[in-house]
Design a protein around this motif. Sequence first.
Motif, mmCIF file in Angstrom:
data_model
loop_
_atom_site.group_PDB
_atom_site.id
_atom_site.type_symbol
_atom_site.label_atom_id
_atom_site.label_comp_id
_atom_site.label_asym_id
_atom_site.label_seq_id
_atom_site.Cartn_x
_atom_site.Cartn_y
_atom_site.Cartn_z
ATOM 1 N N ARG A 145 49.048 46.583 30.286
ATOM 2 C CA ARG A 145 47.801 45.952 30.712
ATOM 3 C C ARG A 145 47.914 45.516 32.173
ATOM 4 O O ARG A 145 48.976 45.054 32.614
ATOM 5 N N SER A 146 46.816 45.631 32.909
ATOM 6 C CA SER A 146 46.743 45.129 34.282
ATOM 7 C C SER A 146 46.266 43.680 34.255
ATOM 8 O O SER A 146 45.282 43.375 33.573
ATOM 9 N N ILE A 147 46.938 42.832 34.996
ATOM 10 C CA ILE A 147 46.604 41.406 35.021
ATOM 11 C C ILE A 147 46.445 40.991 36.482
ATOM 12 O O ILE A 147 47.305 41.319 37.315
ATOM 13 N N PRO A 148 45.353 40.311 36.828
ATOM 14 C CA PRO A 148 45.209 39.894 38.225
ATOM 15 C C PRO A 148 46.325 38.907 38.607
ATOM 16 O O PRO A 148 46.679 38.033 37.822
ATOM 17 N N LEU A 149 46.838 39.075 39.819
ATOM 18 C CA LEU A 149 48.004 38.284 40.227
ATOM 19 C C LEU A 149 47.695 36.787 40.216
ATOM 20 O O LEU A 149 48.571 35.963 39.946
ATOM 21 N N GLU A 150 46.454 36.437 40.487
ATOM 22 C CA GLU A 150 46.088 35.021 40.508
ATOM 23 C C GLU A 150 46.408 34.362 39.163
ATOM 24 O O GLU A 150 46.927 33.256 39.112
ATOM 25 N N LYS A 151 46.082 35.060 38.058
ATOM 26 C CA LYS A 151 46.407 34.534 36.730
ATOM 27 C C LYS A 151 47.914 34.535 36.505
ATOM 28 O O LYS A 151 48.482 33.574 35.975
ATOM 29 N N ALA A 152 48.564 35.623 36.922
ATOM 30 C CA ALA A 152 50.007 35.738 36.702
ATOM 31 C C ALA A 152 50.761 34.586 37.361
ATOM 32 O O ALA A 152 51.734 34.071 36.822
ATOM 33 N N LEU A 153 50.282 34.175 38.546
ATOM 34 C CA LEU A 153 50.974 33.101 39.280
ATOM 35 C C LEU A 153 50.490 31.722 38.839
ATOM 36 O O LEU A 153 51.084 30.706 39.213
ATOM 37 N N ASP A 154 49.436 31.667 38.051
ATOM 38 C CA ASP A 154 48.885 30.379 37.647
ATOM 39 C C ASP A 154 49.657 29.821 36.447
ATOM 40 O O ASP A 154 50.504 28.930 36.612
ATOM 41 N N ASP A 155 49.412 30.354 35.248
ATOM 42 C CA ASP A 155 50.005 29.706 34.072
ATOM 43 C C ASP A 155 50.677 30.665 33.104
ATOM 44 O O ASP A 155 51.009 30.274 31.992
ATOM 45 N N CYS A 156 50.904 31.918 33.507
ATOM 46 C CA CYS A 156 51.556 32.856 32.589
ATOM 47 C C CYS A 156 53.047 32.512 32.436
ATOM 48 O O CYS A 156 53.654 31.918 33.325
ATOM 49 N N MET A 157 53.582 32.888 31.297
ATOM 50 C CA MET A 157 54.998 32.639 30.992
ATOM 51 C C MET A 157 55.630 33.917 30.448
ATOM 52 O O MET A 157 54.948 34.755 29.868
ATOM 53 N N ILE A 158 56.937 33.998 30.600
ATOM 54 C CA ILE A 158 57.710 34.962 29.816
ATOM 55 C C ILE A 158 58.393 34.145 28.738
ATOM 56 O O ILE A 158 59.240 33.291 29.027
ATOM 57 N N ALA A 159 57.972 34.354 27.478
ATOM 58 C CA ALA A 159 58.468 33.514 26.384
ATOM 59 C C ALA A 159 59.567 34.230 25.629
ATOM 60 O O ALA A 159 59.503 35.448 25.424
ATOM 61 N N PHE A 160 60.580 33.466 25.209
ATOM 62 C CA PHE A 160 61.607 34.037 24.331
ATOM 63 C C PHE A 160 61.721 33.284 23.018
ATOM 64 O O PHE A 160 62.483 33.677 22.142
ATOM 65 N N ALA A 161 60.971 32.188 22.867
ATOM 66 C CA ALA A 161 61.024 31.450 21.597
ATOM 67 C C ALA A 161 59.626 31.011 21.203
ATOM 68 O O ALA A 161 58.746 30.833 22.042
ATOM 69 N N MET A 162 59.418 30.880 19.884
ATOM 70 C CA MET A 162 58.162 30.367 19.343
ATOM 71 C C MET A 162 58.507 29.355 18.264
ATOM 72 O O MET A 162 59.373 29.603 17.422
ATOM 73 N N ASN A 163 57.866 28.210 18.329
ATOM 74 C CA ASN A 163 58.147 27.131 17.383
ATOM 75 C C ASN A 163 59.639 26.843 17.274
ATOM 76 O O ASN A 163 60.176 26.584 16.198
ATOM 77 N N GLY A 164 60.329 26.932 18.400
ATOM 78 C CA GLY A 164 61.716 26.490 18.455
ATOM 79 C C GLY A 164 62.765 27.534 18.125
ATOM 80 O O GLY A 164 63.949 27.294 18.319
ATOM 81 N N GLU A 165 62.366 28.678 17.595
ATOM 82 C CA GLU A 165 63.341 29.722 17.289
ATOM 83 C C GLU A 165 62.972 30.989 18.059
ATOM 84 O O GLU A 165 61.863 31.101 18.570
ATOM 85 N N ALA A 166 63.899 31.922 18.078
ATOM 86 C CA ALA A 166 63.647 33.178 18.795
ATOM 87 C C ALA A 166 62.353 33.803 18.300
ATOM 88 O O ALA A 166 61.990 33.688 17.134
ATOM 89 N N LEU A 167 61.639 34.476 19.186
ATOM 90 C CA LEU A 167 60.437 35.208 18.791
ATOM 91 C C LEU A 167 60.744 36.076 17.584
ATOM 92 O O LEU A 167 61.833 36.639 17.482
#
Lengths: 424, 362
Positions: free
Chosen positions: A215-237
């Motif tokens: 997917r293409s994402i505008p850089l403004e959003k990418a630099l605003d609040d996007c994350m690279i997540a490795f855990a959800m609810n405290g455990e690994a994805l």
Amino acid sequence: MSQSNESAQGPSRRRLLKAGLAGTLAGGLVTGRALAAGDPAITDIQDWNRYSGPGVDAQPYGTPSPYEKTVIRRNVPWLTADPVSSVNFTPLHALDGIITPNGLCFERHHAGVAEIDPAAHRLMINGLVETPLVFTMADLARFPRTNRIYFLECAANSGMEWRGAQLNGCQFTHGMVHCVMYTGVPLRAVLAEAGLKPGATWLLAEGADAAAMTRSIPLEKALDDCMIAFAMNGEALRPEQGYPIRLVVPGWEGNMWVKWLRRLELGDQPWQQREETSKYTDLLASGKARRFTWAMEVKSVITSPSPQAPVRHGRGRLVISGLAWTGNGRIAQVDVTIDGGRNWTAARIDGPSLPHALHRFYLEHDWDGSALFLQSRAIDEKGYVQPTKDALRAARGSNSIYHNNGIQTWYVGTDGVVENVEIS
Amino acid sequence: MLKFLEATAIAAVAAAALCGGAVAQDAGAGKRTFAKCAACHAVGPGARHRVGPELNDLIGRTAGSIEGYRYSPAMTKAGQGGLVWTAETLQSYLADPKAVVPGTKMTFAGLKKADELANIVAYLGTFATTAAAPPSAAEATPPLAAPAAAATPGAATPGAGHVLRLGRQATPEEIAAWDIDIRPDGLGLPKGKGTVAQGGEIYEAKCAACHGGFGESVGRWPVLAGGQDTLQNDRPEKTIGSYWPFLSTVYDYVRRAMPFGDARSLSDDDVYALTAYLLYLNDIVTDENFVLSDENFTAVKMPNAANFIDDDRAQEAHYHTGAAPCMTACRPGTATIKTHAAVLDVTPEEGGDDRQPAAGIQ
């Protein structure tokens, strides 16, 4: 308590709709008669009160009570060609609060679940950067971390309802949404390692699955609040949610939250990938189609009562409960009607009110046993009011598939059976 | 944020024009030019912040990132936005500071001569004290050394990242292996070609089982052809020919994800041939001998390209009633049911007997 204990053994929903709840209510009367001698749940000694139970080594990773066995993700087989490229639905009718348990978060894959060995997974940044980089998962763990609670909604959630009431159950009409706490690193921090070149205005996110989702994402959003997540609810994805890493794009359609994230490319224009041209574009009655409709609009649904969670206790005190969310930030207010939108009452939002997260609302009601037309209407902090389905169709037609945030109506019969309807 | 990027781009163009492409760098001359800066900036062993921040290790540093110095909010934001000091960005900035970082508190008007800009950057580059090489020299680093070292406990070495020194530089071979995306302007198209007839053979063998012999589809697999002039119908048929705005999407998607369950198995020429055949199935080309290649690819225009519009949901009337939501006596009469889900009765149940409606989603 949820309705699920009874529904686990209860009659099918289809039979309920035909025969009503009379049978199950009769069971309640038997219990009432037995009260003269005392409730056997009290007067009998239960097995669990007499015999010792399983030890601490019985379940190294715990699972729900067997009495909750019907609280599961379900799919709709006719919806798609193959379960490998399909969707299942969160059992919203049986959940409470704002956090979705990891094993119940709906799944949508385009080529099945990629089962990735994290030691063999890499994240690459290339394109308009000073230094193209490769990170191992261990590298990502060395960035400063952040924790955020966000909803994720598929753009096609409620998509089957554009032409009228179709599916009996909020699991099916609204279950392509979940909300968990993500732990990860800010996307901007990872991009800064590579150094953005002037002219970089778009980001392409790519997954490592067999669809190589992009997917293409505008850089403004990418630099605003996007994350690279490795855990959800405290455990690994979970693998089905992108293990070992996924993109988090708060408030925007779920398809952009690329799972099994392996590559970020910087460029000066969008890539016009399949999932932003052929799919995830919204066809209007005029024949024109909207593209890049990223934000999820203000939306709510009553999760109980609902077709899978009928009213089994008869008249009197009734807890009406539901969820509300918006891609615009926080929910400011949720109104509930019992008469199909003639009169509304402000519901009580309980629990945290966080931007881009689910909000839980309740309305305590004394049910007089008459038929109800239940609806909820959410208003977000930017002042957007959830529209009716008729208003949406007037603006867009019935062929948009995506972004149906219309007000849902549940008809509660005098017997407590609930059905998905549309009303005038 | 985007404003900053635009300003940087403009200034970079200006700096490039000034530089005229090749300007000899002279760190010694740069030291003399630095006299203009030394009133505010210290550099060298023991350098401390003065009116401006110290400038050791400047190349490769993220703008506004040194602890203990109070930057302007604009500079901090520029760094958070990804501005990293390289020879290029630094020259742009020093040519016109307020254009590149509007709101910077550096009052310096800027260096106007290309040789002065090149020299001062060369001079500042001599004050690199960390072991990591500046980005421009990073190609010389053995690319696979970093992860091997990182795998050994206690032997982590600084990476190639500009701020936290994490990650390592990607090799050209690695980028080529993963960066297979194609843009509408043709960026990313590999060399190659294929004919309609060749594509027909591949299609028959690898695609027709799901998509049907003529792109009409089997079951709920996507329909690929036909559907022209149906987009305003009650049941529109969105196919490559009737809906897709860009041909590049066909090539990109087939190459990355098809055939379903055997992705990345087609050669670049195979994908050209299949793309040509899909154009033929959609009557966009009519000659079986048509050859699609990287040379004529961007000349093919898709019929529905003009019918895509940007997101204007926020302008819809229902979001602009101008009134607070009604709370009492909002509609006349009592509610009556228009449609029942039970009439369709397609909700799945445990144990089957599921019925199918006329249409699903893909």
